[in-house]
Design a protein around this motif. Structure first.
Motif, PDB file in Angstrom:
ATOM      1  N   ALA A 137      -3.551   8.640   2.819  1.00 51.81           N
ATOM      2  CA  ALA A 137      -4.128   7.432   3.115  1.00 51.81           C
ATOM      3  C   ALA A 137      -4.720   6.795   2.021  1.00 51.81           C
ATOM      4  CB  ALA A 137      -5.052   7.336   4.166  1.00 51.81           C
ATOM      5  N   THR A 138      -5.300   7.747   1.090  1.00 53.78           N
ATOM      6  CA  THR A 138      -5.974   6.978  -0.166  1.00 53.78           C
ATOM      7  C   THR A 138      -5.275   7.207  -1.628  1.00 53.78           C
ATOM      8  OG1 THR A 138      -7.177   9.003  -0.595  1.00 53.78           O
ATOM      9  CG2 THR A 138      -8.113   7.106   1.204  1.00 53.78           C
ATOM     10  N   TRP A 158       8.380   8.691   2.497  1.00 51.59           N
ATOM     11  CA  TRP A 158       7.794   8.954   3.772  1.00 51.59           C
ATOM     12  C   TRP A 158       8.500   9.360   4.962  1.00 51.59           C
ATOM     13  CZ3 TRP A 158       2.492   8.152   3.941  1.00 51.59           C
ATOM     14  CH2 TRP A 158       1.830   7.554   2.650  1.00 51.59           C
ATOM     15  N   LEU A 191       0.784   4.186  -2.858  1.00 50.96           N
ATOM     16  CA  LEU A 191       0.316   5.343  -2.548  1.00 50.96           C
ATOM     17  C   LEU A 191       1.526   6.533  -3.007  1.00 50.96           C
ATOM     18  CD1 LEU A 191      -1.210   5.102   0.768  1.00 50.96           C
ATOM     19  CD2 LEU A 191      -2.366   5.663  -1.079  1.00 50.96           C
ATOM     20  N   GLN A 210       0.725  -1.266   0.039  1.00 51.73           N
ATOM     21  CA  GLN A 210       0.042   0.042   0.061  1.00 51.73           C
ATOM     22  C   GLN A 210       0.848   1.386   0.100  1.00 51.73           C
ATOM     23  OE1 GLN A 210      -3.079  -0.193  -0.591  1.00 51.73           O
ATOM     24  NE2 GLN A 210      -3.614   1.707  -0.477  1.00 51.73           N
ATOM     25  N   ARG A 211       1.884   1.227   0.802  1.00 50.13           N
ATOM     26  CA  ARG A 211       2.768   2.508   0.916  1.00 50.13           C
ATOM     27  C   ARG A 211       3.425   2.738  -0.445  1.00 50.13           C
ATOM     28  NH1 ARG A 211       5.773   4.910   6.314  1.00 50.13           N
ATOM     29  NH2 ARG A 211       3.893   5.719   7.121  1.00 50.13           N
ATOM     30  N   GLU A 264      -6.028  10.821  -2.190  1.00 51.96           N
ATOM     31  CA  GLU A 264      -4.913  11.842  -1.716  1.00 51.96           C
ATOM     32  C   GLU A 264      -3.759  11.833  -2.114  1.00 51.96           C
ATOM     33  OE1 GLU A 264      -7.685  11.541   2.811  1.00 51.96           O
ATOM     34  OE2 GLU A 264      -5.533  10.485   2.348  1.00 51.96           O
ATOM     35  N   GLY A 323       4.519  10.013   9.351  1.00 47.68           N
ATOM     36  CA  GLY A 323       3.524   9.356   8.711  1.00 47.68           C
ATOM     37  C   GLY A 323       3.067  10.063   7.298  1.00 47.68           C
ATOM     38  N   GLN A 359      -0.668  14.152   4.540  1.00 51.94           N
ATOM     39  CA  GLN A 359      -1.161  13.183   5.139  1.00 51.94           C
ATOM     40  C   GLN A 359      -1.957  12.360   3.977  1.00 51.94           C
ATOM     41  OE1 GLN A 359      -0.604  11.671   8.152  1.00 51.94           O
ATOM     42  NE2 GLN A 359       0.213  13.547   9.091  1.00 51.94           N
TER      43      GLN A 359
END
Length: 312
Positions: free
Chosen positions: A287-288, A256, A230, A226-227, A291, A260, A285
């Motif tokens: 998370a999606t 990153w 993103l 996931q990271r 974003e 966070g 920030q």
């Protein structure tokens, strides 16, 4: 995310280019999927990007030349998924295709490779550096305007052979490709992102599928990181907003932070001698994917405000 147990075993065919690195990447995905109970075979293909070696990619249609034939195989049902180096994947996928998975990133940085010199600083004035990446050309010129930068095409082994034959004093390659092929010892130095900002998606593998194949998305979910997904989404959003392709000298790289947040930097340059680099950055920030996209768009707008011009 779907648990491993939830995905029903599938019989899958992976479309892949036949270069040594592309086959390593496809076989890596094949092994991960096979370990989860799927039956997986490879469909090796030669793409237009592999065939046209006498001209730079930016002059013959961009890195999309490396993926088009693989997409045709998906469309015709000869393959279920295609494994790509994400930096070769166009920013806009054709209608009916989707990025089904982004895997954990290998080293995203650029590597300095030379049999004679330990670092870029050691190459004498007028030395010849090989790369066909417009991004690397402008960043190298900013670091060492006194060097000659010459085109270099071909797969990793072809490029290394041309270096060893003495056609170049040094070449610049993605560290990830050299590491994946077990060629760590060829790396003389690694450029920090501060020295040479990486390309959007560099070092990450993306798996392309036909849109709507929920069974494949489910099967690929355990492979996704996931990271990384993103981060590369933010990077690719910069490139997309700039009209990005490999015909534009653009870098975008996210990292990153301890708190966070995702910190995204971008650089744009022009090929003419003495042209200044334009830099921009931003943090958010994230998370999606939406974003991440928004962060990339904001950084692209800052680049443009600072004087960068998109491709038209």
């Amino acid at each position: 995310m779907t648990s491993d147990a939830a995905a029903k075993p599938l019989s899958l065919t992976i479309a892949t280019r036949e270069s040594q690195l592309a086959l390593w990447q496809a076989e890596h995905v094949q092994a991960l999927l096979a370990a989860r109970g799927h039956g997986v075979q490879l469909l090796g293909m030669t793409t237009r990007g592999d065939q046209i070696l006498d001209r730079s990619l930016s002059k013959v249609g961009g890195k999309g030349l490396f993926v088009k034939e693989l997409e045709v195989a998906l469309e015709e049902g000869r393959a279920d998924i295609a494994v790509h180096s994400l930096k070769d994947v166009p920013m806009e996928l054709p209608e009916g295709f989707a990025l089904g998975c982004v895997m954990e990133r290998e080293d995203p940085r650029d590597a300095f490779v030379s049999p004679r010199w330990a670092s870029l600083e050691d190459v004498p004035q007028g030395g010849v550096i090989g790369t066909s990446s417009l991004r690397r050309q402008v960043l190298l010129a900013a670091l060492r305007p006194d060097l000659r930068i010459e085109p270099l095409r071909g797969n990793v082994n072809t490029r290394l052979r041309k270096l060893d034959e003495g056609q170049y004093d040094a070449i610049v390659l993605a560290a990830a490709g050299l590491k994946r092929l077990g060629l760590h010892e060829r790396i003389r130095a690694i450029f920090t992102p501060e020295q040479m900002l990486p390309a959007a998606g560099q070092g990450a593998l993306g798996i392309e599928v036909r849109a709507g194949r929920a069974d494949l998305i489910e099967a690929l979910a355990p492979l996704a990181h996931q990271r990384t997904w993103l981060t590369v989404t933010a990077e690719r959003a910069v490139s997309r907003a700039m009209g990005g392709s490999c015909s534009m000298p653009l870098a975008a790289h996210g990292q990153w932070q301890a708190d966070g947040t995702l910190h995204l930097r971008a650089a744009w340059g022009e090929l003419q001698a003495g042209a200044p680099l334009v830099n921009a950055e931003g943090s958010a920030q994230v998370a999606t994917l939406a974003e991440a996209d928004a962060l990339g768009l904001a950084v692209a707008q800052r680049l443009q405000s600072a004087g960068a011009r998109g491709a038209h």
